[in-house]
Scaffold this active site. Structure first.
Site, short mmCIF file in Angstrom:
data_model
loop_
_atom_site.label_atom_id
_atom_site.label_comp_id
_atom_site.label_asym_id
_atom_site.label_seq_id
_atom_site.Cartn_x
_atom_site.Cartn_y
_atom_site.Cartn_z
N HIS A 104 0.85 -1.20 0.00
CA HIS A 104 0.00 0.00 0.00
C HIS A 104 0.89 1.26 0.00
CE1 HIS A 104 -2.95 2.92 1.46
NE2 HIS A 104 -3.89 2.02 1.52
N GLU B 116 -0.91 1.55 -5.34
CA GLU B 116 -0.73 0.33 -4.54
C GLU B 116 -0.68 -0.91 -5.43
OE1 GLU B 116 -3.89 0.51 -1.62
OE2 GLU B 116 -3.79 2.70 -1.76
O1 TA6 Z 1 -6.12 1.93 -0.40
C1 TA6 Z 1 -7.13 2.87 -0.24
C2 TA6 Z 1 -7.83 2.61 1.08
O2 TA6 Z 1 -8.51 1.38 1.07
C3 TA6 Z 1 -8.75 3.80 1.36
O3 TA6 Z 1 -10.11 3.43 1.28
C4 TA6 Z 1 -8.33 4.27 2.75
O4 TA6 Z 1 -9.12 3.64 3.74
C5 TA6 Z 1 -6.86 3.83 2.79
O5 TA6 Z 1 -6.87 2.56 2.15
C6 TA6 Z 1 -6.21 3.86 4.14
O6 TA6 Z 1 -6.73 2.85 4.96
P1 TA6 Z 1 -6.18 2.75 6.48
O7 TA6 Z 1 -6.85 1.55 7.07
O8 TA6 Z 1 -4.69 2.60 6.39
O9 TA6 Z 1 -6.55 4.07 7.11
#
Ligand code: TA6
Length: 312
Positions: free
Chosen positions: A173, A276
């Site tokens: 991510h 990601e």
């Molecule tokens: O990758 C995008 C996502 O799924 C968004 O929806 C947002 O929630 C982000 O990840 C961050 O998630 P986190 O659980 O690290 O706050």
């Protein structure tokens, strides 16, 4: 005689003089500093989390929030969180934390290598334990291998060490460091289908480059393409390549969502973008007992010193 600290043990077993050194980082969590002639990197042993990748003479390619929390059990905001074994909310149980548990676990150090080209590699491991079994019943063997040189290579290897098949989704991510979100376009996803997480995961098709004028949260599906993050302000293109991944997630929280996150500065959405490397959405991985799957990310920059910055 004093008992050697975990840091002493790691440095004696895996340290490489002048190239790989372990120390306590923020929150007293163990980190590895990796140094080569081409770049430096920082890898948190907690969470198996790359925090920094800086080509010599350039800006960090990765972004970490000034408000990030470095505490066992918490996810670190920025760098390259390892999302495993589920991407997003738990598929059936909303009481379970989003994005799985791998980014909230202490990993172990398994190997370190200085290769003949001067690249430094560090391999971390994570297997089932009481806390993972409490939320996911399977035995598993995760390995994260990080190699630093002109290119940053991050490889996530999943092995099913259970005696039954298991299904998972996953992502590296990655939060990329950019000059300003209005300076950036992402190429490589033109004409790709995506699931819009801001519109009940409805399916759409990308037209042209990805640009940012509001929150963007998209799972691009059935794509193995490299992505280029064109950043005029930093006079560089960040080249994001991958293998073993059929989804690419693009996210910028924009203003309102940034303000709702306590570990994310209100205006920090302007200096980051997530691209990601994933198998997410409808790209669900299934492994038979003993089977292994590998997802690999490689990142490097191409610099454009003569590029003129447009006013934004
Ligand atoms: O990758 C995008 C996502 O799924 C968004 O929806 C947002 O929630 C982000 O990840 C961050 O998630 P986190 O659980 O690290 O706050």
């Amino acid at each position: 005689m004093s008992v050697p600290s975990i840091i002493d043990v790691l440095n004696s077993q895996f340290g490489i003089n002048g190239r790989l050194h372990f120390e306590l980082g923020e929150g007293e969590l163990p980190i590895a500093r990796m140094t080569t002639d081409e770049a430096t990197a920082v890898l948190s042993i907690y969470a198996g989390h790359v925090l920094s990748f800086v080509p010599h003479g350039s800006e960090d390619l990765l972004w970490v929030s000034q408000e990030a929390v470095y505490q066992s059990g918490k996810a670190i905001r920025g760098g390259i969180p390892v999302i495993w074994p589920w991407f997003g909310p738990h598929p059936t149980d909303s009481t379970k934390s989003s994005h799985g548990f791998a980014r909230r676990q202490m990993w172990s150090v398994k190997a370190s290598i200085l290769d003949e080209s001067g690249q430094v590699s560090l391999t971390l491991g994570l297997t089932e334990n009481e806390s993972t079994k409490a939320v996911w019943s399977h035995d598993f063997d995760l390995e994260l291998s990080v190699t630093v040189g002109h290119v940053l290579t991050v490889q996530l290897k999943t092995t099913n060490s259970d005696d039954v098949p298991f299904a998972y989704t996953a992502a590296l991510h990655t939060y990329y460091n950019i000059s300003h979100i209005s300076n950036v376009v992402i190429s490589g996803l033109e004409n790709s289908a995506y699931l819009d997480n801001l519109d009940s995961l409805s399916q759409h098709q990308q037209t042209g480059f990805v640009r940012f004028e509001e929150e963007v949260d998209r799972i691009y599906i059935d794509t193995t393409a490299p992505c280029h993050i064109e950043d005029i302000g930093h006079k560089r293109t960040i080249v994001v390549e991958k293998s073993g991944s059929r989804s690419t997630v693009v996210w910028n929280p924009w203003i309102e969502k940034a303000q709702r996150m306590s570990d994310f500065g209100d205006s920090e959405y302007q200096e980051m973008v997530c691209v990601e490397t994933a198998n997410a959405g409808n790209e669900i991985m299934t492994l038979e007992p003993g089977e292994t799957a590998v997802m690999t990310l490689t990142v490097h920059e191409n610099r454009h010193p003569d590029l003129q910055e447009e006013e934004h």
